[in-house]
Design an enzyme around this catalytic site. Structure first.
Site, PDB file in Angstrom:
ATOM      1  CG  HIS A 168      23.019 -35.384  -6.689  1.00  0.00           C
ATOM      2  ND1 HIS A 168      22.039 -35.594  -7.617  1.00  0.00           N
ATOM      3  CD2 HIS A 168      23.254 -34.057  -6.678  1.00  0.00           C
ATOM      4  CE1 HIS A 168      21.700 -34.437  -8.146  1.00  0.00           C
ATOM      5  NE2 HIS A 168      22.432 -33.482  -7.603  1.00  0.00           N
ATOM      6  NE  ARG A 178      25.346 -21.586  -2.951  1.00  0.00           N
ATOM      7  CZ  ARG A 178      24.865 -22.709  -3.478  1.00  0.00           C
ATOM      8  NH1 ARG A 178      25.030 -22.994  -4.749  1.00  0.00           N
ATOM      9  NH2 ARG A 178      24.169 -23.559  -2.746  1.00  0.00           N
ATOM     10  CG  ASP A 218      25.305 -31.545  -4.594  1.00  0.00           C
ATOM     11  OD1 ASP A 218      25.626 -30.433  -5.060  1.00  0.00           O
ATOM     12  OD2 ASP A 218      24.130 -31.924  -4.513  1.00  0.00           O
TER      13      ASP A 218
END
Ligand code: DOR
Ligand code: ZN
Length: 457
Positions: free
Chosen positions: A241, A78, A307
């Site tokens: 994933h 982020r 993830d």
């Protein structure tokens, strides 16, 4: 005997070329044995033997088990983000170091997204000087133009077939064109494999992870994999994933790699309205979770990846339908698996392959093996020192974990290129991680460190 110091007061490298000896026990040739690891002044493993001549610098981990540090090919730090970020390069890489991860692949769905070369350069500049471990920066593959712009700089590319945090709808009819563009530039491509036409629209918004699973069902993953199996065979294609055993089996047959996350391996969908467990792709039924775990524990899943998607607890607390998708996990991924190694549920060699060796090779990084010619990125484990995960004690400002209360074995030591990052379970290291972009993947395992150019970019 210690080597005589050089003019700068540091011991000269011994005749074998190492200047630091790290001692402990290691998993070699199918057994745990006492070892000494000779590390040269550039932080490469030079020799491993039962006894190495003393060079003056010695780091003794006693009975602890030395493992290569892991590589996590899938994290979201982020950075850059909005005004109240739940993570940053500084906190994210510190969490990685504490969790035994020596290199991460950081995803492009930041704000703004990394969809051209200039944004990639800006992000790399934000990272430098703040990262504790090495970082491979992905670029976005949402359009052929982005792929072409990012090709000279990005370490890997990411394509989202379905909307998720910070990502809008992908025009799926453009998939062949995007795959052709990626094949032309030769970078590895990780794909978020959910096919929106196979989603199940419902007039009632899903209010639990079971409902979320019904709305973005396993059939959507299957449909995405169908399309990806038709991709040009020259692509270095990877499915992010994977949630279904069926995906693991089918992509292996098609020469595609895939990863599984700790949350899809260890957590199941439930009927309560817990937005903390909302993630994309969704958690699956207990039967599907168990089938995925069985594939993983047998060594059939190529990579383990977290993830790591840190969202503030305030955002997750609201109604399920409003909660953002994703769960944090970079700091807990390896410790959770080490506990399962300790309990006998996961063979150590399977973990070494999925979390250490293969992800490093997928990125082309010379790490992930306790062997000469690799970076001395090592972690030290004492399997007797397990503890329960407490979200509030994790490094991420997100401050929570979907694995709250589970036992885990955190590394008590972590070395990056022979330098201490974590001692006694505390982060003490420098922030001199590098943004890396491997240039010559084929030379990874040769004992010729200087010819392996991992470009610092
Ligand atoms: O649940 C998810 N969260 N899935 C993704 O694909 C993205 C991630 C995020 O960035 O929050
Ligand atoms: Zn992700």
């Amino acid at each position: 005997m210690a080597a005589a110091p050089g003019s700068d007061g540091r011991p000269r490298a011994g005749s074998d070329g190492y200047e630091l000896v790290v001692t402990g026990r290691a998993w070699l040739d199918g057994k745990l044995r006492p070892v000494e690891v000779g590390v040269d002044e550039d932080g490469w493993i030079r020799r491993i033997a039962r006894n190495l001549r003393d060079t003056g610098h010695r780091l003794d981990f006693g009975e602890s088990v030395l493992l290569p540090a892991a590589t996590d090919v899938h994290v979201h730090f982020r950075d850059p983000d909005g005004p109240d970020p739940a993570e940053s390069f500084a906190s994210g890489t510190e969490g990685a170091a504490l969790g035994g991860i020596g290199a991460v692949g950081e995803m492009p769905n930041t704000r703004p997204p990394v969809d051209d070369r200039e944004r990639w350069e800006e992000k790399a500049a934000l990272a430098r000087g703040r990262i504790a471990v090495d970082v491979v920066l992905y670029g976005s593959a949402q359009s052929p133009a982005a792929v072409r712009s990012l090709a000279p700089v990005a370490g890997a590319l990411k394509l989202y077939l379905a909307p998720t945090t910070g990502v809008e709808d992908f025009p799926i009819d453009r998939l062949p064109e995007v795959l052709e563009a990626v094949a032309a530039v030769g970078l590895p491509l990780s794909v978020h494999a959910e096919w929106p036409p196979a989603f199940s629209p419902s007039s009632v918004p899903p209010s639990s992870t079971e409902g979320w699973n019904a709305s973005r069902p396993p059939a959507a993953e299957r449909a995405a994999v169908d399309r990806l199996l038709r991709a040009p065979s020259s692509l270095r294609l990877h499915i992010a994933h994977a949630t279904e055993a069926d995906t693991v089996d089918r992509v292996a047959g098609g020469g595609i790699s895939c990863e599984a996350t700790p949350h899809h391996l260890l957590l199941r969908a439930r009927s309560d309205g817990d937005g903390f467990a909302k993630t994309n792709p969704p958690l699956r039924s207990e039967a599907d979770r168990r089938a995925l775990w069985d594939r993983f524990a047998s060594g059939a899943v190529p990579l383990l990846a977290s993830d790591h998607a840190p969202h503030h607890s305030a955002a997750k607390e609201g109604p399920f339908s409003k909660a953002p998708s994703g769960v944090p996990g970079v700091e807990t991924m390896v410790p959770l698996m080490l506990e399962l190694v300790r309990s006998g549920d996961l063979p150590l060699p399977v973990l070494l392959g999925a979390a250490m060796d293969r992800p490093a090779r997928w990125f082309g990084l010379p790490m992930g093996r306790l062997a000469p010619g690799h970076w001395a990125n090592l972690i030290a484990i004492d399997f007797r020192r397990g503890r329960k995960i407490e979200g509030k004690h994790l490094r991420s400002p997100a401050g929570w974990s979907p694995f709250e209360g589970r036992r885990a074995v955190f590394p008590h030591g972590h070395l990056r290129r022979g330098e201490i990052l974590v001692a006694d379970g505390e982060f003490v290291g420098p922030r001199n991680g590098a943004v890396v972009r491997p240039e010559y993947v084929s030379t990874v395992s040769r004992n010729v460190p200087n010819r392996f150019v991992t470009k610092r970019v």
